[in-house]
Write a protein that holds these residues in place. Structure first.
Motif, PDB file in Angstrom:
ATOM      1  N   TYR A  19     -17.665   7.682 -35.961  1.00 42.55           N
ATOM      2  CA  TYR A  19     -18.215   7.395 -34.628  1.00 42.55           C
ATOM      3  C   TYR A  19     -17.468   6.261 -33.933  1.00 42.55           C
ATOM      4  O   TYR A  19     -17.260   6.282 -32.722  1.00 42.55           O
ATOM      5  CB  TYR A  19     -19.694   7.018 -34.727  1.00 42.55           C
ATOM      6  N   MET A  20     -17.073   5.263 -34.682  1.00 46.76           N
ATOM      7  CA  MET A  20     -16.447   4.075 -34.102  1.00 46.76           C
ATOM      8  C   MET A  20     -15.058   4.385 -33.556  1.00 46.76           C
ATOM      9  O   MET A  20     -14.612   3.756 -32.586  1.00 46.76           O
ATOM     10  CB  MET A  20     -16.378   2.978 -35.155  1.00 46.76           C
ATOM     11  N   PHE A  21     -14.381   5.366 -34.145  1.00 41.46           N
ATOM     12  CA  PHE A  21     -12.989   5.626 -33.786  1.00 41.46           C
ATOM     13  C   PHE A  21     -12.804   6.860 -32.914  1.00 41.46           C
ATOM     14  O   PHE A  21     -11.804   6.967 -32.196  1.00 41.46           O
ATOM     15  CB  PHE A  21     -12.166   5.771 -35.071  1.00 41.46           C
ATOM     16  N   PRO A  58     -12.669   9.210 -29.897  1.00 40.30           N
ATOM     17  CA  PRO A  58     -12.581   8.804 -28.490  1.00 40.30           C
ATOM     18  C   PRO A  58     -13.771   9.221 -27.624  1.00 40.30           C
ATOM     19  O   PRO A  58     -14.032   8.588 -26.594  1.00 40.30           O
ATOM     20  CB  PRO A  58     -11.291   9.481 -28.003  1.00 40.30           C
ATOM     21  N   GLN A  59     -14.509  10.260 -28.010  1.00 42.88           N
ATOM     22  CA  GLN A  59     -15.625  10.716 -27.191  1.00 42.88           C
ATOM     23  C   GLN A  59     -16.986  10.250 -27.715  1.00 42.88           C
ATOM     24  O   GLN A  59     -17.976  10.311 -26.997  1.00 42.88           O
ATOM     25  CB  GLN A  59     -15.614  12.251 -27.127  1.00 42.88           C
ATOM     26  N   ALA A  60     -17.048   9.786 -28.949  1.00 41.92           N
ATOM     27  CA  ALA A  60     -18.331   9.432 -29.547  1.00 41.92           C
ATOM     28  C   ALA A  60     -19.073   8.313 -28.801  1.00 41.92           C
ATOM     29  O   ALA A  60     -20.280   8.436 -28.577  1.00 41.92           O
ATOM     30  CB  ALA A  60     -18.145   9.068 -31.014  1.00 41.92           C
ATOM     31  N   PRO A  61     -18.418   7.203 -28.419  1.00 43.27           N
ATOM     32  CA  PRO A  61     -19.176   6.139 -27.758  1.00 43.27           C
ATOM     33  C   PRO A  61     -19.902   6.605 -26.497  1.00 43.27           C
ATOM     34  O   PRO A  61     -21.090   6.305 -26.314  1.00 43.27           O
ATOM     35  CB  PRO A  61     -18.104   5.088 -27.432  1.00 43.27           C
ATOM     36  N   ALA A  76     -21.673  -2.101 -37.051  1.00 42.57           N
ATOM     37  CA  ALA A  76     -20.270  -1.795 -37.331  1.00 42.57           C
ATOM     38  C   ALA A  76     -19.772  -2.723 -38.432  1.00 42.57           C
ATOM     39  O   ALA A  76     -19.967  -3.939 -38.358  1.00 42.57           O
ATOM     40  CB  ALA A  76     -19.425  -1.971 -36.079  1.00 42.57           C
ATOM     41  N   MET A  77     -19.147  -2.150 -39.443  1.00 45.37           N
ATOM     42  CA  MET A  77     -18.529  -2.954 -40.488  1.00 45.37           C
ATOM     43  C   MET A  77     -17.031  -3.011 -40.246  1.00 45.37           C
ATOM     44  O   MET A  77     -16.407  -1.991 -39.927  1.00 45.37           O
ATOM     45  CB  MET A  77     -18.810  -2.369 -41.874  1.00 45.37           C
ATOM     46  N   ARG A  80      -3.066   2.362 -38.922  1.00 47.24           N
ATOM     47  CA  ARG A  80      -3.038   1.125 -38.133  1.00 47.24           C
ATOM     48  C   ARG A  80      -4.112   1.134 -37.052  1.00 47.24           C
ATOM     49  O   ARG A  80      -4.808   0.132 -36.852  1.00 47.24           O
ATOM     50  CB  ARG A  80      -1.660   0.938 -37.494  1.00 47.24           C
ATOM     51  N   ARG A  81      -4.211   2.221 -36.347  1.00 44.70           N
ATOM     52  CA  ARG A  81      -5.068   2.238 -35.156  1.00 44.70           C
ATOM     53  C   ARG A  81      -6.549   2.050 -35.475  1.00 44.70           C
ATOM     54  O   ARG A  81      -7.291   1.497 -34.666  1.00 44.70           O
ATOM     55  CB  ARG A  81      -4.840   3.532 -34.380  1.00 44.70           C
ATOM     56  N   ARG A  82      -6.968   2.493 -36.630  1.00 42.81           N
ATOM     57  CA  ARG A  82      -8.374   2.292 -36.973  1.00 42.81           C
ATOM     58  C   ARG A  82      -8.703   0.820 -37.205  1.00 42.81           C
ATOM     59  O   ARG A  82      -9.874   0.446 -37.234  1.00 42.81           O
ATOM     60  CB  ARG A  82      -8.737   3.101 -38.218  1.00 42.81           C
ATOM     61  N   GLY A  83      -7.676  -0.002 -37.393  1.00 46.62           N
ATOM     62  CA  GLY A  83      -7.905  -1.428 -37.596  1.00 46.62           C
ATOM     63  C   GLY A  83      -7.922  -2.246 -36.317  1.00 46.62           C
ATOM     64  O   GLY A  83      -8.058  -3.466 -36.367  1.00 46.62           O
ATOM     65  N   GLU A  84      -7.796  -1.580 -35.182  1.00 43.64           N
ATOM     66  CA  GLU A  84      -7.856  -2.267 -33.878  1.00 43.64           C
ATOM     67  C   GLU A  84      -9.315  -2.296 -33.433  1.00 43.64           C
ATOM     68  O   GLU A  84      -9.743  -1.607 -32.508  1.00 43.64           O
ATOM     69  CB  GLU A  84      -6.952  -1.537 -32.884  1.00 43.64           C
ATOM     70  N   TYR A  85     -10.092  -3.133 -34.091  1.00 42.62           N
ATOM     71  CA  TYR A  85     -11.545  -3.066 -33.992  1.00 42.62           C
ATOM     72  C   TYR A  85     -12.091  -3.408 -32.611  1.00 42.62           C
ATOM     73  O   TYR A  85     -13.037  -2.773 -32.136  1.00 42.62           O
ATOM     74  CB  TYR A  85     -12.179  -4.003 -35.028  1.00 42.62           C
ATOM     75  N   ALA A  86     -11.546  -4.417 -31.973  1.00 46.09           N
ATOM     76  CA  ALA A  86     -12.108  -4.872 -30.704  1.00 46.09           C
ATOM     77  C   ALA A  86     -12.110  -3.762 -29.657  1.00 46.09           C
ATOM     78  O   ALA A  86     -13.086  -3.583 -28.921  1.00 46.09           O
ATOM     79  CB  ALA A  86     -11.339  -6.090 -30.184  1.00 46.09           C
ATOM     80  N   ALA A  87     -11.025  -3.001 -29.600  1.00 45.46           N
ATOM     81  CA  ALA A  87     -10.936  -1.914 -28.627  1.00 45.46           C
ATOM     82  C   ALA A  87     -11.970  -0.837 -28.920  1.00 45.46           C
ATOM     83  O   ALA A  87     -12.486  -0.187 -27.998  1.00 45.46           O
ATOM     84  CB  ALA A  87      -9.530  -1.317 -28.644  1.00 45.46           C
ATOM     85  N   GLN A  88     -12.293  -0.629 -30.187  1.00 44.70           N
ATOM     86  CA  GLN A  88     -13.282   0.379 -30.560  1.00 44.70           C
ATOM     87  C   GLN A  88     -14.706  -0.099 -30.296  1.00 44.70           C
ATOM     88  O   GLN A  88     -15.590   0.700 -29.967  1.00 44.70           O
ATOM     89  CB  GLN A  88     -13.116   0.737 -32.032  1.00 44.70           C
ATOM     90  N   LEU A  89     -14.939  -1.392 -30.441  1.00 45.87           N
ATOM     91  CA  LEU A  89     -16.280  -1.944 -30.227  1.00 45.87           C
ATOM     92  C   LEU A  89     -16.615  -2.114 -28.749  1.00 45.87           C
ATOM     93  O   LEU A  89     -17.792  -2.050 -28.369  1.00 45.87           O
ATOM     94  CB  LEU A  89     -16.396  -3.295 -30.927  1.00 45.87           C
ATOM     95  N   ALA A  90     -15.593  -2.314 -27.917  1.00 45.34           N
ATOM     96  CA  ALA A  90     -15.825  -2.618 -26.501  1.00 45.34           C
ATOM     97  C   ALA A  90     -16.705  -1.591 -25.791  1.00 45.34           C
ATOM     98  O   ALA A  90     -17.627  -1.980 -25.052  1.00 45.34           O
ATOM     99  CB  ALA A  90     -14.485  -2.779 -25.782  1.00 45.34           C
ATOM    100  N   PRO A  91     -16.483  -0.270 -25.946  1.00 47.05           N
ATOM    101  CA  PRO A  91     -17.348   0.684 -25.232  1.00 47.05           C
ATOM    102  C   PRO A  91     -18.817   0.572 -25.638  1.00 47.05           C
ATOM    103  O   PRO A  91     -19.707   0.738 -24.792  1.00 47.05           O
ATOM    104  CB  PRO A  91     -16.765   2.050 -25.627  1.00 47.05           C
TER     105      PRO A  91
END
Length: 282
Positions: free
Chosen positions: A103-105, A107-110, A124-125, A186-197
């Motif tokens: 869900y966190m990663f 693109p449409q889930a948030p 979110a962990m 790598r991209r799954r570790g870019e947490y801030a961008a995933q949490l922002a929505p």
């Protein structure tokens, strides 16, 4: 002995289909979840799931740890989703949850979550993104979803593998990207961008970020944070166990250093969200 797991596969599959069929037809008596564990992948969500299940006020989906509705099965509809959760009366003081690590990663889930569950809370962990990436690589390799024998080579291929995948997922909601799900180290570790929505759509007070390293070092403290976040009774599980750890050889130092540098701006953005430098940057 787990009787369900020891049953013939055909019987288990048939039983699940029957349960989903019945759940969908009684969906009006099954409220949607109160909170979601949205990921991230390889950050300890299974261990958190088990700890949450120990709480007497918390209930899980009936068939699986996670339903994967908002990422992989959204086309099945709301009744199908609600059919996975237990029947509840208005007076039941319970918290039901769905723990789906994609869900966190996705693109449409948030946007789907925010639209369908505007009052839901999300947990979110996050974990050292360097260690998370390597753990994910070992996990996908062991499952047969990765075939590159070198982690460094898999990282080199990541951009090419993911090129255009998010755009296609957004343009065609029915499209499921194998590479996006299994090769985004790598991209799954870019947490801030995933949490922002989630923060923008649900509000910061509806999003709780738990650092994996802190949870495993002092699980009771973080568990109490979660219990307070969910507004349920204080409770202490008998134990906190660790699940799904992936053993293997050590991460190459040069690869680790390169990743550490790459994640610097993403870790700084995460620090702004959680109010302090993440554990792995202290």
């Amino acid at each position: 002995m787990n009787l369900r797991k020891s049953a013939p596969r055909s019987l288990r599959v048939g039983g699940r289909k029957a349960a989903v069929w019945w759940g969908e037809r009684t969906a009006s008596r099954r409220p949607p979840p109160d909170f979601l564990v949205i990921g991230g992948q390889r950050c300890g969500t299974t261990s958190l799931f088990r700890a949450l299940m120990a709480h007497p006020q918390i209930r899980r989906p009936q068939l699986h740890k996670g339903v994967n509705y908002f990422d992989l099965d959204y086309d099945r509809g709301e009744a199908w989703y609600r059919g996975h959760f237990p029947v509840r009366r208005p007076e039941d003081d319970l918290r039901v949850f769905d723990s789906s690590g994609y869900y966190m990663f996705h693109p449409q889930a948030p946007a789907r979550i925010i639209h369908d569950l505007p009052e839901v809370k999300v947990v979110a962990m996050v974990r050292d993104p360097v260690e998370r990436a390597y753990s994910a690589y070992k996990h996908e390799l062991a499952r047969g979803f990765e075939w590159e024998k070198s982690f460094g080579r898999a990282l080199e291929l990541e951009d090419a593998r993911l090129k255009g995948e998010v755009e296609q997922m957004v343009a065609d909601p029915s499209y499921q990207s194998f590479n996006h799900r299994h090769h985004a180290y790598r991209r799954r570790g870019e947490y801030a961008a995933q949490l922002a929505p989630f923060i923008d759509g649900l509000g910061a007070d509806h999003v709780l970020v738990v650092e994996s390293e802190s949870f495993f070092a002092d699980p009771l403290t973080d568990y109490r944070r979660i219990v307070d976040f969910l507004d349920i009774a204080d409770f202490e599980p008998e134990s906190f166990d660790r699940y799904n750890a992936r053993p293997g050889t050590g991460l190459d130092r040069a690869v680790a250093a390169e990743l550490r540098t790459r994640f610097e701006p993403h870790d700084a953005a995460l620090a702004e969200i959680i109010g302090h430098p993440p554990v792995w940057r202290r």
